[in-house]
Design a protein around this motif. Structure first.
Motif, PDB file in Angstrom:
ATOM      1  N   ILE A   1       0.840  -1.200   0.000  1.00 55.35           N
ATOM      2  CA  ILE A   1       0.000   0.000   0.000  1.00 55.35           C
ATOM      3  C   ILE A   1       0.881   1.260   0.000  1.00 55.35           C
ATOM      4  O   ILE A   1       1.950   1.270   0.615  1.00 55.35           O
ATOM      5  CB  ILE A   1      -0.959  -0.003   1.210  1.00 55.35           C
ATOM      6  N   GLY A   2       0.438   2.262  -0.714  1.00 52.89           N
ATOM      7  CA  GLY A   2       1.214   3.496  -0.810  1.00 52.89           C
ATOM      8  C   GLY A   2       1.021   4.363   0.417  1.00 52.89           C
ATOM      9  O   GLY A   2       0.419   5.437   0.348  1.00 52.89           O
ATOM     10  N   ASP A   3       1.529   3.867   1.535  1.00 52.69           N
ATOM     11  CA  ASP A   3       1.376   4.633   2.778  1.00 52.69           C
ATOM     12  C   ASP A   3       2.731   5.212   3.185  1.00 52.69           C
ATOM     13  O   ASP A   3       3.734   4.497   3.223  1.00 52.69           O
ATOM     14  CB  ASP A   3       0.844   3.719   3.893  1.00 52.69           C
TER      15      ASP A   3
ATOM     16  N   VAL B   1      -6.628   0.052 -12.742  1.00 43.30           N
ATOM     17  CA  VAL B   1      -7.250   1.259 -12.184  1.00 43.30           C
ATOM     18  C   VAL B   1      -7.209   1.212 -10.662  1.00 43.30           C
ATOM     19  O   VAL B   1      -7.242   0.126 -10.064  1.00 43.30           O
ATOM     20  CB  VAL B   1      -8.704   1.357 -12.697  1.00 43.30           C
ATOM     21  N   TYR B   2      -7.152   2.374 -10.049  1.00 47.59           N
ATOM     22  CA  TYR B   2      -7.296   2.473  -8.594  1.00 47.59           C
ATOM     23  C   TYR B   2      -8.684   1.893  -8.261  1.00 47.59           C
ATOM     24  O   TYR B   2      -9.702   2.398  -8.759  1.00 47.59           O
ATOM     25  CB  TYR B   2      -7.184   3.950  -8.212  1.00 47.59           C
ATOM     26  N   PRO B   3      -8.759   0.814  -7.475  1.00 44.29           N
ATOM     27  CA  PRO B   3     -10.009   0.054  -7.372  1.00 44.29           C
ATOM     28  C   PRO B   3     -11.201   0.836  -6.825  1.00 44.29           C
ATOM     29  O   PRO B   3     -12.344   0.458  -7.074  1.00 44.29           O
ATOM     30  CB  PRO B   3      -9.660  -1.097  -6.414  1.00 44.29           C
TER      31      PRO B   3
ATOM     32  N   ASN C   1      -0.241   8.396 -12.625  1.00 42.30           N
ATOM     33  CA  ASN C   1      -1.161   7.287 -12.485  1.00 42.30           C
ATOM     34  C   ASN C   1      -0.802   6.323 -11.359  1.00 42.30           C
ATOM     35  O   ASN C   1       0.340   5.923 -11.187  1.00 42.30           O
ATOM     36  CB  ASN C   1      -1.218   6.505 -13.806  1.00 42.30           C
ATOM     37  N   ASN C   2      -1.822   5.994 -10.624  1.00 49.23           N
ATOM     38  CA  ASN C   2      -1.776   4.866  -9.708  1.00 49.23           C
ATOM     39  C   ASN C   2      -2.595   3.777 -10.383  1.00 49.23           C
ATOM     40  O   ASN C   2      -3.780   4.004 -10.658  1.00 49.23           O
ATOM     41  CB  ASN C   2      -2.414   5.256  -8.364  1.00 49.23           C
ATOM     42  N   PRO C   3      -2.037   2.627 -10.725  1.00 53.44           N
ATOM     43  CA  PRO C   3      -0.775   2.078 -10.250  1.00 53.44           C
ATOM     44  C   PRO C   3       0.421   2.167 -11.197  1.00 53.44           C
ATOM     45  O   PRO C   3       1.528   1.852 -10.792  1.00 53.44           O
ATOM     46  CB  PRO C   3      -1.141   0.599 -10.094  1.00 53.44           C
TER      47      PRO C   3
ATOM     48  N   SER D   1      -1.942  13.781   1.522  1.00 56.74           N
ATOM     49  CA  SER D   1      -1.463  12.491   2.034  1.00 56.74           C
ATOM     50  C   SER D   1      -0.063  12.155   1.568  1.00 56.74           C
ATOM     51  O   SER D   1       0.802  11.797   2.361  1.00 56.74           O
ATOM     52  CB  SER D   1      -2.394  11.364   1.588  1.00 56.74           C
ATOM     53  N   LYS D   2       0.140  12.219   0.245  1.00 57.32           N
ATOM     54  CA  LYS D   2       1.367  11.650  -0.303  1.00 57.32           C
ATOM     55  C   LYS D   2       2.496  12.667  -0.381  1.00 57.32           C
ATOM     56  O   LYS D   2       3.649  12.283  -0.437  1.00 57.32           O
ATOM     57  CB  LYS D   2       1.096  11.049  -1.686  1.00 57.32           C
ATOM     58  N   ASN D   3       2.185  13.952  -0.375  1.00 52.48           N
ATOM     59  CA  ASN D   3       3.265  14.939  -0.404  1.00 52.48           C
ATOM     60  C   ASN D   3       3.665  15.355   1.013  1.00 52.48           C
ATOM     61  O   ASN D   3       4.837  15.364   1.359  1.00 52.48           O
ATOM     62  CB  ASN D   3       2.876  16.163  -1.250  1.00 52.48           C
TER      63      ASN D   3
ATOM     64  N   PHE E   1       3.138  -5.997 -11.517  1.00 50.35           N
ATOM     65  CA  PHE E   1       3.258  -5.949 -10.061  1.00 50.35           C
ATOM     66  C   PHE E   1       3.670  -4.529  -9.692  1.00 50.35           C
ATOM     67  O   PHE E   1       4.435  -3.894 -10.415  1.00 50.35           O
ATOM     68  CB  PHE E   1       4.354  -6.936  -9.639  1.00 50.35           C
ATOM     69  N   ARG E   2       3.152  -4.016  -8.566  1.00 51.82           N
ATOM     70  CA  ARG E   2       3.492  -2.644  -8.165  1.00 51.82           C
ATOM     71  C   ARG E   2       4.339  -2.654  -6.902  1.00 51.82           C
ATOM     72  O   ARG E   2       4.021  -3.371  -5.946  1.00 51.82           O
ATOM     73  CB  ARG E   2       2.217  -1.841  -7.917  1.00 51.82           C
ATOM     74  N   ILE E   3       5.412  -1.873  -6.926  1.00 44.72           N
ATOM     75  CA  ILE E   3       6.214  -1.687  -5.705  1.00 44.72           C
ATOM     76  C   ILE E   3       6.166  -0.209  -5.345  1.00 44.72           C
ATOM     77  O   ILE E   3       6.393   0.670  -6.186  1.00 44.72           O
ATOM     78  CB  ILE E   3       7.665  -2.173  -5.906  1.00 44.72           C
TER      79      ILE E   3
END
Ligand code: MLT
Length: 409
Positions: A40-42, A130-132, A185-187, A247-249, A387-389
């Motif tokens: 997860i992109g946390d 797509v982001y689900p 784009n995610n993912p 969140s991400k920045n 696969f996403r890392i």
């Protein structure tokens, strides 16, 4: 009593809880395993000091009778909306005013919430993978039929984005009313240049469609030619709603603050072809009815993200994660793996070695390297074999994860 039976159409658990479930099962079986989570992109790094200081000050204000505040404006305090309008939009030449900005507790939440103001009969296009959340919220709202064996829901228009088309899908060949775009784009980590976004805006204008533009990863754009906002494209303020997040920045995944831009110029036909209705009016009504606003303390923290100090600190946070991304990309490339993304986004999207399917690569990586990623097929049928890392982790963990992957892949 009746339940929302549409929710029963959802294929499996939401992707990230499903990953957490598998990781829990693994760590229960192997309690000594030191698992590194790049799924997860946390974010992992603490809040920038300028933001922390602003939150402390705001908390002090809340502790004194003279400066205490109760309910704030549901749409957000003017001090924050004005900063957002000025720095994120007007500074880039986008005609967005503070009163078109709605401060929220997350882009994820608002992409789903926005369906409250849209009708049930829209034809909806999503990229695949797509982001689900875009898909699942439409399933829950009853906007789709059942899923097929590959997990594609009847009634949605899927636009495959794979290495074959450079992750830049063609415009829909059939008319659609609602388009979800996420750039960076995610993912896949792909970006959309000016020409690509212009084509989408022109499509939306020609078909009277709405674009929901998720720009949660905007801060990760490094290429100077890539637009940061869809409003950099002429005419977009008539067809697009944009979502952004702290969140991400700024590291707000646990703190919660984001915003949604609903320009006054975005309109849709009224019932039975009556006068056009501004979505701003509908969204104001919805937002003020169902949401009580983000806390004052958090909004003061978000405001500090725009101070000179705050901006510099956020820049170094983003640079830190992007250095992780380049370490990951470099390592995987050296291993002969095809790697995408990771230069304008905190996600590395890779082809699984030897065509292994996404979930079996996930299980193998977890068992052999004790590293967690995200199976591409979890983002859609066209993500199978990918696969996403995520680059969100400490430098030490990223280095260790790459060492283990070198040994096991
Ligand atoms: C992801 O990993 O795709 C993100 O963390 C999802 C999110 O931001 O909700």
């Amino acid at each position: 009593m009746q339940i929302n039976h549409h929710s029963l159409k959802l294929q499996a658990g939401y992707l990230f809880p499903e990953i957490a479930r598998r990781v829990d099962a693994f760590t229960t079986a192997q309690p000594d395993a030191d698992v590194i989570r790049l799924g997860i992109g946390d974010v992992t790094e603490p809040l920038p000091p300028a933001i922390v200081a602003a939150m402390h000050d705001a908390l002090d204000e809340m502790s004194r009778r003279e400066t205490f505040r109760g309910y704030g404006p549901e749409q957000g305090y003017a001090f924050l909306r004005e900063k957002i309008a000025e720095h994120d939009y007007q500074a880039r030449g986008c005609a967005v005013d503070a009163d078109e900005i709605f401060v929220s507790d997350g882009s994820k939440c608002d992409t789903g919430n926005f369906l409250d103001v849209l009708g049930a009969g829209n034809r909806i296009a999503v990229l695949d993978p797509v982001y689900p959340v875009y898909v699942d919220t439409n399933v829950m709202a009853g906007h789709t039929g059942e899923a097929d064996t590959e997990g594609r829901y009847e009634g949605l228009v899927y636009l495959p984005a794979t290495a074959d088309n450079d992750f830049a899908p063609a415009l829909p060949s059939e008319p659609v009313d609602l388009i979800y775009l996420c750039y960076p784009n995610n993912p896949t980590g792909a970006v959309a240049g000016h020409a690509a976004l212009k084509a989408w805006v022109e499509y939306a204008r020609a078909h009277d469609a709405l674009i929901l533009f998720d720009a949660a990863y905007e801060a990760y754009i490094t290429d100077p030619d890539v637009p940061h906002s869809i409003y950099e494209i002429e005419g977009a303020t008539e067809v697009a709603v944009e979502l952004r997040s702290f969140s991400k920045n700024a590291g707000f995944t646990g703190t919660r603050c984001a915003h949604t831009v609903v320009p006054r110029g975005v309109t849709a036909p009224g019932p039975g072809g009556s006068d056009r209705v501004p979505l701003h009016q509908l969204w104001t009504r919805r937002h003020t009815t169902k949401f009580n606003g983000v806390s004052y303390i958090v909004q003061r923290g978000a405001e500090a993200a725009y101070s000179d100090e705050g901006r510099a600190q956020i820049r170094s946070l983003v640079d830190f994660y992007m250095e992780n991304a380049s370490i990951i990309s470099r390592t995987l490339t050296e291993l002969g793996i095809s790697v995408y993304g990771g230069t304008n986004a905190p996600y590395i999207w890779l082809r699984t070695p030897d065509g292994e399917d996404s979930w079996s690569f996930f299980d193998r990586l977890l068992k052999q390297a004790h590293v967690v990623g995200t199976p591409g097929s979890g983002f859609g049928a066209a993500g199978e074999g990918y696969f996403r890392i995520s680059a969100f982790n400490s430098r030490e963990n990223v280095g260790e994860a790459m060492r283990r992957i070198r040994e096991s892949v």
